[in-house]
Design a protein around this motif. Structure first.
Motif, mmCIF file in Angstrom:
data_model
loop_
_atom_site.group_PDB
_atom_site.id
_atom_site.type_symbol
_atom_site.label_atom_id
_atom_site.label_comp_id
_atom_site.label_asym_id
_atom_site.label_seq_id
_atom_site.Cartn_x
_atom_site.Cartn_y
_atom_site.Cartn_z
ATOM 1 N N ARG A 1 26.001 76.202 -34.270
ATOM 2 C CA ARG A 1 25.697 76.374 -35.567
ATOM 3 C C ARG A 1 25.590 77.582 -36.278
ATOM 4 N N ARG A 2 25.786 78.685 -35.264
ATOM 5 C CA ARG A 2 25.581 80.066 -35.419
ATOM 6 C C ARG A 2 26.631 80.944 -34.594
ATOM 7 N N MET A 3 27.494 81.485 -35.269
ATOM 8 C CA MET A 3 28.732 82.152 -34.503
ATOM 9 C C MET A 3 29.028 83.505 -35.105
ATOM 10 N N GLU A 4 29.191 84.505 -34.252
ATOM 11 C CA GLU A 4 29.961 85.933 -34.953
ATOM 12 C C GLU A 4 31.172 85.500 -34.664
ATOM 13 N N THR A 5 31.985 85.273 -35.855
ATOM 14 C CA THR A 5 33.478 84.861 -35.811
ATOM 15 C C THR A 5 34.450 85.886 -35.667
ATOM 16 N N THR B 1 36.966 79.390 -40.885
ATOM 17 C CA THR B 1 35.488 78.919 -40.387
ATOM 18 C C THR B 1 34.678 78.531 -41.699
ATOM 19 N N ASP B 2 34.947 79.103 -42.963
ATOM 20 C CA ASP B 2 34.194 78.856 -44.155
ATOM 21 C C ASP B 2 34.224 76.989 -44.271
ATOM 22 N N ARG B 3 35.307 76.410 -43.545
ATOM 23 C CA ARG B 3 35.491 75.108 -44.006
ATOM 24 C C ARG B 3 34.531 74.313 -42.572
ATOM 25 N N LEU B 4 34.083 74.606 -41.713
ATOM 26 C CA LEU B 4 33.310 74.121 -40.627
ATOM 27 C C LEU B 4 31.680 73.705 -41.072
ATOM 28 N N ALA B 5 31.587 72.467 -40.909
ATOM 29 C CA ALA B 5 30.207 71.940 -41.904
ATOM 30 C C ALA B 5 29.107 72.669 -41.014
ATOM 31 N N GLY B 6 28.022 73.341 -42.030
ATOM 32 C CA GLY B 6 26.900 73.501 -41.401
ATOM 33 C C GLY B 6 26.919 74.969 -40.538
ATOM 34 N N LEU B 7 28.099 75.383 -40.500
ATOM 35 C CA LEU B 7 28.226 76.811 -39.780
ATOM 36 C C LEU B 7 27.855 77.910 -40.297
ATOM 37 N N ASP B 8 26.875 78.627 -39.826
ATOM 38 C CA ASP B 8 26.407 79.977 -40.245
ATOM 39 C C ASP B 8 27.300 81.143 -39.460
ATOM 40 N N ALA B 9 28.316 81.411 -40.283
ATOM 41 C CA ALA B 9 29.183 82.569 -39.550
ATOM 42 C C ALA B 9 29.022 83.954 -39.854
ATOM 43 N N GLN B 10 28.536 84.771 -38.936
ATOM 44 C CA GLN B 10 28.329 85.974 -39.263
ATOM 45 C C GLN B 10 29.465 86.994 -38.772
#
Lengths: 307, 307
Positions: free
Chosen positions: B44-48, B70-79
């Motif tokens: 749920r956390r990724m440096e994308t 990646t904005d569309r992936l539920a609950g993902l906190d993408a840095q």
């Protein structure tokens, strides 16, 4: 932490745990030469060979020759692995003065190794202790102390219960709790060593024997170090595995541990450069299954520095 | 330890730190599919991705597309990683809401990355902080916080001195102390995190970013865990390295960390089996430099069980 330099003892088990995992027979003079290089790198404790059935493990058929040759290495404390009292007799007859007895907490694993229950092996171990010549030393390798390839995780209670009669046989022993499969985790390592030392304060010493199969070799050593363990088994070049433990390739690599302790400011008495040179020779043995990362990392760094 | 289940947060940096180390361009839909698999495994956390000069790092030229997907992936906190305020502008314009700023404690390393001194990068970082939209979050990756490929070991004093103006710019930040070269040791990791948290209690959070180059990936994570760090960067399949740090191949493998924390009874929210499947797909990327041991160990075990 105090300002005094801390020190660690690394027991090189490559010539036993490592070589026995190599299929093609390593010529005895080559084994002796490699042991000599490890000694020259500063290793002063080694498991140099094992006295086992030559038909079961042909690689170890030259055990008596190895004992005779390593006897000449200055200051080397060479321990030899023996699975039963019968083989201990052979080891003593060959001049060995430091035995590594081995038995397994897991019944199924012990049956696979020596066709005895753990309690039968305990009785056999007591016999070995009774037959020790004056001045001889005993190390006890307790295999599958954390996890067994057949039955999975081993509870601390089973280990402590088996230690009761073992310690009753002698407390003048260094006991290595062995992560045979590499599936121990740091929390388990800390808990088991703390419990064992607490329950058996009379035991002369404790050691940790880990495998890097799941990448936790160094982490588990660190965990044991944190609870006061100061003796660690390791295998040069990560050579090794257990022929009776599926998937258990990869002792923690000696050079990786030396690297870690060097950087932590803990003295091991081992020269990393000479050790890495020896590790490169070991890695080239035909049939060697190797591990560890420091060897390659240093090579990559040297290549880039030269570029 | 309390009986409550402890938990850990693993930040998957493979899509950034890993992919950027791969030479052949990975088609954008393939990147998005792999990120989706990692998300499906529970990350749920990724440096994308990173917003950098496309000429310097062509692999990251599709950063805006990655952010949109990646904005569309539920609950993902993408840095998303940004080396300068100019690139932060591009990231915000693309819709990024969580930046990873990066700067290096080592002057020579920072000059190599962005042709600025560390203090020039601090000023630039303050500018990034000032331009953050409402609701955006900041992560700061402090590279070479332990060791630099050019000048060797970095003292804690240099790190703390650089943190002074950085924390003054904002304390509402998660600061990752990064072992860029993999040459940090567990004692150093413990000491630096303890000193940093002690000096800057106002900082929102701390993280450790380690490499496994010298086999200490898991041990250093354990060391940081022991002093209270609960956020760790890792790269699926151990994919990665730093193009500006000679020999710095090998982030610690995500699956190795999940394995360790699973066995320690620490909840990560990540499904190891699904993660290992994703890791196998990543390992097959053309040009991938991979690491980690759990993937192979599980495969060997499965082969032996089937035999």
């Amino acid at each position: 932490m105090s300002d005094a330099v801390q020190s660690v003892t690394i027991v090189e088990v490559g010539p036993r745990d490592g070589f026995q995992s190599v299929g093609p027979f390593i010529p005895t003079p080559h084994k002796i030469a490699l042991i000599g290089r490890l000694h020259a790198a500063g290793l002063r404790r080694m498991e140099t060979t094992s006295f086992v059935s030559p038909s079961a493990l042909p690689q170890m058929a030259d055990a008596a020759e190895i004992v005779a040759a390593t006897d000449r290495l200055a200051g080397l404390d060479a321990q030899v692995l023996v699975p039963t009292a019968r083989h201990a007799e052979r080891a003593f007859a060959a001049g060995a003065t430091h035995l590594s007895a081995v038995l397994s907490v897991s019944e199924r694993h012990n049956m696979g190794n020596v066709r005895r229950t753990p309690m039968e092996s305990v009785a056999d171990y007591a016999q070995m202790v009774a037959m020790m010549p004056a001045g001889a030393a005993m190390r006890l390798n307790l295999a599958t102390a954390f996890d067994c390839p057949h039955v999975g995780r081993i509870g601390a209670d089973a280990v402590l219960a088996l230690l009761d009669p073992l310690v009753a046989a002698t407390a003048d022993v260094e006991i290595a709790l062995c992560d045979t499969t590499g599936r121990a985790d740091p929390a388990q390592v800390r808990a088991l060593f703390a419990a064992a030392r607490d329950r058996f304060p009379e035991v002369r010493g404790w050691a940790f024997h880990g495998h890097d199969t799941y990448g936790l070799g160094a982490a588990n050593v660190l965990a044991a170090w944190d609870v006061g363990i100061r003796v660690f088994d390791a295998s040069v070049a990560g050579l090794g595995g257990c022929p009776f433990a599926p998937g258990a390739t990869g002792n923690v690599a000696t050079e990786d541990l030396v690297w870690m302790f060097d950087h932590m400011g803990v003295a091991s008495g081992i020269d990393l450069d000479r050790l890495v040179d020896a590790a490169r020779a070991v890695a080239e043995l035909p049939g060697a299954q190797i591990g560890g990362r420091v060897r390659d990392a240093l090579a990559a760094r040297a290549r880039k520095a030269a570029a």
